[in-house]
Design a protein around this motif. Structure first.
Motif, PDB file in Angstrom:
ATOM      1  N   ALA A  67      13.131  -6.664  16.725  1.00  0.00           N
ATOM      2  CA  ALA A  67      13.315  -8.010  17.274  1.00  0.00           C
ATOM      3  C   ALA A  67      14.736  -8.501  17.015  1.00  0.00           C
ATOM      4  CB  ALA A  67      12.288  -8.971  16.684  1.00  0.00           C
ATOM      5  N   ARG A  71      17.360  -9.580  19.769  1.00  0.00           N
ATOM      6  CA  ARG A  71      18.014 -10.889  19.678  1.00  0.00           C
ATOM      7  C   ARG A  71      19.531 -10.740  19.789  1.00  0.00           C
ATOM      8  NH1 ARG A  71      15.981 -15.352  16.419  1.00  0.00           N
ATOM      9  NH2 ARG A  71      14.824 -13.786  15.257  1.00  0.00           N
ATOM     10  N   LEU A  76      17.704 -13.541  24.753  1.00  0.00           N
ATOM     11  CA  LEU A  76      16.692 -14.577  24.525  1.00  0.00           C
ATOM     12  C   LEU A  76      17.018 -15.892  25.223  1.00  0.00           C
ATOM     13  CD1 LEU A  76      15.692 -13.996  20.804  1.00  0.00           C
ATOM     14  CD2 LEU A  76      14.688 -13.062  22.872  1.00  0.00           C
ATOM     15  N   HIS A  77      18.215 -16.060  25.710  1.00  0.00           N
ATOM     16  CA  HIS A  77      18.603 -17.219  26.519  1.00  0.00           C
ATOM     17  C   HIS A  77      18.064 -18.547  25.979  1.00  0.00           C
ATOM     18  CE1 HIS A  77      20.096 -14.403  29.452  1.00  0.00           C
ATOM     19  NE2 HIS A  77      18.898 -13.866  29.586  1.00  0.00           N
ATOM     20  N   GLN A  79      16.022 -19.116  23.633  1.00  0.00           N
ATOM     21  CA  GLN A  79      14.719 -19.028  22.967  1.00  0.00           C
ATOM     22  C   GLN A  79      14.861 -18.240  21.668  1.00  0.00           C
ATOM     23  OE1 GLN A  79      11.945 -17.303  25.685  1.00  0.00           O
ATOM     24  NE2 GLN A  79      11.857 -19.099  26.989  1.00  0.00           N
ATOM     25  N   LEU A  80      15.879 -18.553  20.906  1.00  0.00           N
ATOM     26  CA  LEU A  80      16.182 -17.797  19.696  1.00  0.00           C
ATOM     27  C   LEU A  80      15.046 -17.835  18.682  1.00  0.00           C
ATOM     28  CD1 LEU A  80      19.950 -18.704  19.224  1.00  0.00           C
ATOM     29  CD2 LEU A  80      18.955 -16.654  20.244  1.00  0.00           C
ATOM     30  N   LEU A  82      11.995 -17.381  19.267  1.00  0.00           N
ATOM     31  CA  LEU A  82      10.903 -16.531  19.743  1.00  0.00           C
ATOM     32  C   LEU A  82      10.452 -15.517  18.699  1.00  0.00           C
ATOM     33  CD1 LEU A  82       9.187 -15.882  22.305  1.00  0.00           C
ATOM     34  CD2 LEU A  82      10.918 -14.185  22.880  1.00  0.00           C
ATOM     35  N   PHE A  83      11.375 -15.020  17.898  1.00  0.00           N
ATOM     36  CA  PHE A  83      11.054 -13.992  16.914  1.00  0.00           C
ATOM     37  C   PHE A  83      11.025 -14.525  15.479  1.00  0.00           C
ATOM     38  CE2 PHE A  83      13.267 -10.873  20.000  1.00  0.00           C
ATOM     39  CZ  PHE A  83      12.093 -10.709  20.725  1.00  0.00           C
ATOM     40  N   ARG A 110       5.789 -10.030  22.126  1.00  0.00           N
ATOM     41  CA  ARG A 110       6.978 -10.845  22.418  1.00  0.00           C
ATOM     42  C   ARG A 110       8.174  -9.967  22.772  1.00  0.00           C
ATOM     43  NH1 ARG A 110       6.897 -16.041  18.317  1.00  0.00           N
ATOM     44  NH2 ARG A 110       4.763 -16.693  18.793  1.00  0.00           N
ATOM     45  N   VAL A 114      10.211  -9.813  26.434  1.00  0.00           N
ATOM     46  CA  VAL A 114      11.657  -9.889  26.673  1.00  0.00           C
ATOM     47  C   VAL A 114      12.110  -8.685  27.497  1.00  0.00           C
ATOM     48  CG1 VAL A 114      13.944  -9.858  25.585  1.00  0.00           C
ATOM     49  CG2 VAL A 114      12.117 -11.271  24.613  1.00  0.00           C
TER      50      VAL A 114
END
Length: 170
Positions: A67, A71, A76-77, A79-80, A82-83, A110, A114
């Motif tokens: 992940a 990243r 991830l645009h 959506q940092l 997310l992980f 997840r 991505v």
């Protein structure tokens, strides 16, 4: 029945070897082969019971590394987060196995999300390379896990107990 997983597996193995195997038609080679594979698989599971928690933690650690690699690609645009949060489970020595299984599945999903999101786009190759490069540790762990059952004959791998104890997966 005693609620002891090891004892239950030992009993099942004994029944397969002492009752089922002799009852099989000697001419039915496929049945003998499948029984042998089943016995080997159950014996491996039994021998690995004490290592399940360590393995779950190791697999989650590998996914967290993957992940982080994803990243770092910038995919991830915004959506940092997310992980985020999965590492906290590794810090909790009392986290149960169900929580570890759920976290592994969620983080894996997840990451896959991505990968699917960038498919066909300019980051596809970069993200794919990050996933592939960080997968080596997972493959090494899996290969070592199955080595005791004779499925990994190439050698050069440490025993799973050694690999987990050293926390070296690459």
């Amino acid at each position: 029945m005693v609620p002891d997983t090891d004892l239950q597996l030992q009993t099942a193995l004994k029944a397969l070897q002492d009752v089922i195997r002799p009852a099989l038609d000697p001419a039915n080679k496929a049945a003998h082969e499948q029984l042998g594979l089943t016995i080997a698989s159950l014996a491996m599971v039994r021998s690995h019971l004490p290592l399940l928690n360590q393995r779950d933690r190791a697999e989650l650690r590998v996914l967290i590394t993957m992940a982080d690699a994803v990243r770092a690609t910038g995919a991830l645009h915004g959506q940092l987060q997310l992980f985020d949060g999965f590492g906290a489970l590794l810090d909790d020595p009392l986290v149960d196995m169900a929580a570890l299984h759920q976290a592994r599945a969620e983080l894996s999903d997840r990451i896959a999300g991505v990968v699917a999101l960038v498919e066909g786009g300019p980051l596809q190759e970069t993200v794919a390379r990050a996933v592939v490069d960080s997968s080596a540790a997972s493959f090494r762990l899996a290969r070592s896990w199955f080595q005791a059952a004779g499925f990994e004959t190439g050698g050069g791998l440490p025993a799973i107990e050694t690999l987990l104890a050293e926390a070296v997966y690459e």
